[in-house]
Design an enzyme around this catalytic site. Structure first.
Site, PDB file in Angstrom:
ATOM      1  N   ASP A  91      52.167  34.672  30.116  1.00  0.00           N
ATOM      2  CA  ASP A  91      53.305  34.463  30.087  1.00  0.00           C
ATOM      3  C   ASP A  91      54.019  33.849  28.788  1.00  0.00           C
ATOM      4  O   ASP A  91      53.122  33.297  27.960  1.00  0.00           O
ATOM      5  CB  ASP A  91      54.095  33.869  31.191  1.00  0.00           C
ATOM      6  CG  ASP A  91      53.522  32.427  31.273  1.00  0.00           C
ATOM      7  OD1 ASP A  91      52.749  31.867  30.300  1.00  0.00           O
ATOM      8  OD2 ASP A  91      53.617  31.786  32.564  1.00  0.00           O
ATOM      9  N   ASP A 288      52.875  39.200  39.916  1.00  0.00           N
ATOM     10  CA  ASP A 288      52.005  37.875  39.947  1.00  0.00           C
ATOM     11  C   ASP A 288      52.857  37.072  40.910  1.00  0.00           C
ATOM     12  O   ASP A 288      53.764  36.893  40.956  1.00  0.00           O
ATOM     13  CB  ASP A 288      51.927  37.469  38.643  1.00  0.00           C
ATOM     14  CG  ASP A 288      53.051  36.630  38.273  1.00  0.00           C
ATOM     15  OD1 ASP A 288      54.036  37.051  37.905  1.00  0.00           O
ATOM     16  OD2 ASP A 288      53.008  35.390  38.215  1.00  0.00           O
ATOM     17  N   CYS A 326      40.059  42.587  58.056  1.00  0.00           N
ATOM     18  CA  CYS A 326      39.616  42.539  56.718  1.00  0.00           C
ATOM     19  C   CYS A 326      38.418  42.876  56.378  1.00  0.00           C
ATOM     20  O   CYS A 326      37.181  42.337  57.200  1.00  0.00           O
ATOM     21  CB  CYS A 326      39.968  41.153  56.280  1.00  0.00           C
ATOM     22  SG  CYS A 326      39.513  40.719  54.615  1.00  0.00           S
ATOM     23  N   CYS A 328      36.440  41.603  53.703  1.00  0.00           N
ATOM     24  CA  CYS A 328      35.892  40.842  52.650  1.00  0.00           C
ATOM     25  C   CYS A 328      34.591  40.089  53.183  1.00  0.00           C
ATOM     26  O   CYS A 328      34.427  40.189  54.473  1.00  0.00           O
ATOM     27  CB  CYS A 328      36.969  39.885  52.202  1.00  0.00           C
ATOM     28  SG  CYS A 328      37.017  38.138  53.098  1.00  0.00           S
ATOM     29  N   CYS A 331      35.203  37.142  55.945  1.00  0.00           N
ATOM     30  CA  CYS A 331      35.445  37.641  57.253  1.00  0.00           C
ATOM     31  C   CYS A 331      34.465  38.297  57.734  1.00  0.00           C
ATOM     32  O   CYS A 331      34.252  38.521  59.059  1.00  0.00           O
ATOM     33  CB  CYS A 331      36.786  38.630  57.258  1.00  0.00           C
ATOM     34  SG  CYS A 331      38.458  37.789  56.867  1.00  0.00           S
ATOM     35  N   HIS A 357      39.276  35.290  50.214  1.00  0.00           N
ATOM     36  CA  HIS A 357      40.122  35.908  51.416  1.00  0.00           C
ATOM     37  C   HIS A 357      41.571  36.502  51.306  1.00  0.00           C
ATOM     38  O   HIS A 357      41.880  37.699  51.208  1.00  0.00           O
ATOM     39  CB  HIS A 357      39.904  35.338  52.850  1.00  0.00           C
ATOM     40  CG  HIS A 357      40.867  35.961  53.753  1.00  0.00           C
ATOM     41  ND1 HIS A 357      40.552  37.289  54.605  1.00  0.00           N
ATOM     42  CD2 HIS A 357      42.255  35.721  54.301  1.00  0.00           C
ATOM     43  CE1 HIS A 357      41.650  37.535  55.064  1.00  0.00           C
ATOM     44  NE2 HIS A 357      42.644  36.716  54.936  1.00  0.00           N
TER      45      HIS A 357
HETATM   46 ZN   LIG Z   1      38.798  38.433  54.670  1.00  0.00          ZN
END
Ligand SMILES: [Zn+2]
Length: 394
Positions: A91, A288, A326, A328, A331, A357
């Site tokens: 930025d 963002d 989820c 990931c 999880c 996560h």
């Molecule tokens: Zn997760």
């Protein structure tokens, strides 16, 4: 830098595209995690890589103050310094400087401000901000703009918008002069790496920023001013600064429609997972926000069923994952009870797992959005998210 649109949604302004940068191809719409000081808090670059992050945002203001852009230039540029092989957007520092309030003075020439760290005095102009970002070696650089707080009067928003317009012209002229002189120097050097350097110096991009607060007439003028100067992409700045949500969407929609159809559009600093879904429908390609990372460190986790306050005592014996939907590793492996324990005793692993996560959730949301645009079913996804009211039950 090149941008191509590969699919358009028939029922909204949503589009799926590809952004070609010197450090890889980015599928859009894209969410860019924020690495304020050259690092995404609690994440290693390796973790970001395993999340499939194609581009990070870094803050020029913070890196300019510490460790300094000349230090980073001497160490081979920001990519090498932070060990990040993919794309970087920096930025302009405008937003941070404007937040300093009492510590800054805005003139036609630029901004004088005092460091929030030690009170030392600094001077930034539109030209200098480009110079600093060139030293950092970002793939996408932003012009210096004057960003106002909400609410701002029409008069002050108009003044800031016009100043941003004049600064845009100066930034672009400086950018062009620098690109030409870099090409000439590199070509004359006889350096065997010259072709690569030329490629990199010509392939990074400078984006304009449309300002104008919540005033439609000012947004229109600002969009015209920016396109008159001509940039490789256009950002919508000055939103998500405290205005009502309906106003954010309405101004983003109005402004996005005024921007070139074949170039990337970036909505700065917005927002929640629901914001991403809503604003992609308005034709936004890039986002963002500090929300997934900052919230994670405070124990606020995003799930398909809505937000989850992991510090709550109700999760003390909860063997379920943060979000059963989820994919990931957090999880798949850890329970809410373990994460709750980490936060309760102040272990840093809590922030690490929570951040991983949350970023996975944001990136997965963007993946689902891109797939839905690709298959012409974005409208369906959009209605499901609206109906879920706070959750993102795709
Ligand atoms: Zn997760």
């Amino acid at each position: 830098m090149r941008f191509e649109i590969v699919a358009r949604d028939p029922g909204s302004a949503a589009r799926r595209g590809r952004l070609y940068t010197p450090h890889g191809v980015i599928d859009t719409p894209v969410f860019m995690p924020v690495g304020t000081r050259g690092t995404v808090k609690a994440m290693t670059p390796e973790m970001l890589d395993s999340l499939g992050v194609p581009i990070l945002l870094a803050n020029t203001y913070h890196l300019y103050l510490r460790p300094g852009h000349e230090t980073i230039r001497a160490l081979g540029g920001l990519h090498r310094f932070i060990g990040w092989p993919r794309a970087l957007l920096t930025d302009s520092g405008g937003f941070q400087i404007m937040s300093l309030q009492e510590l800054r003075e805005v003139t036609e020439e630029g901004v004088r401000f005092q460091s929030h760290l030690d009170g030392s005095s600094h001077w930034l102009s539109p030209e200098r901000v480009v110079e600093i970002q060139l030293a950092l070696g970002a793939d996408i650089m932003m012009i210096l703009d004057q960003c106002l707080e909400y609410p701002a009067t029409h008069e002050s928003a108009e003044r800031a918008m016009n100043l941003t317009g004049r600064w845009a012209k100066r930034a672009k002229e400086f950018w062009q002069r620098r690109a030409i002189s870099r090409l000439a120097t590199t070509a004359a050097s006889g350096d065997p790496e010259a072709p690569l350097a030329i490629h990199q110096s010509t392939d990074s991009a400078l984006f304009g920023i449309v300002q104008g607060g919540v005033y439609r007439d000012l947004r229109r003028t600002s969009a015209e001013q920016m396109q008159e100067v001509g940039f490789e992409g256009y950002a919508i700045g000055g939103l998500g600064v405290g205005e009502p949500k309906a106003e954010t969407y309405s101004v983003a929609e109005f402004t996005a429609a005024l921007l070139p159809k074949d170039q990337p559009r970036y909505l700065m600093g917005v927002g929640t997972p629901e914001d991403l879904v809503e604003c992609v429908a308005l034709g936004i390609d890039m986002f963002d926000c500090v929300m997934p990372t900052r919230n994670a460190r405070n124990g606020c986790l995003f799930t398909s069923q809505g937000k989850l306050a992991i510090k709550s005592a109700r999760y003390a014996r909860d063997a379920n994952p943060v979000d059963a939907a989820c994919g990931c590793f957090v999880c798949r492996k850890y329970s809410r009870a373990f994460l709750r324990h980490l936060f309760a005793v102040g272990e840093m692993l809590g922030a690490i797992l929570g951040t991983y996560h949350n970023l996975y959730f944001y990136l997965d949301t963007m993946r689902k959005i891109r797939d839905a645009i690709g298959s012409g079913e974005y409208n369906k996804l959009w209605s499901r998210v609206r109906a879920a009211n706070g959750g993102l039950n795709f």
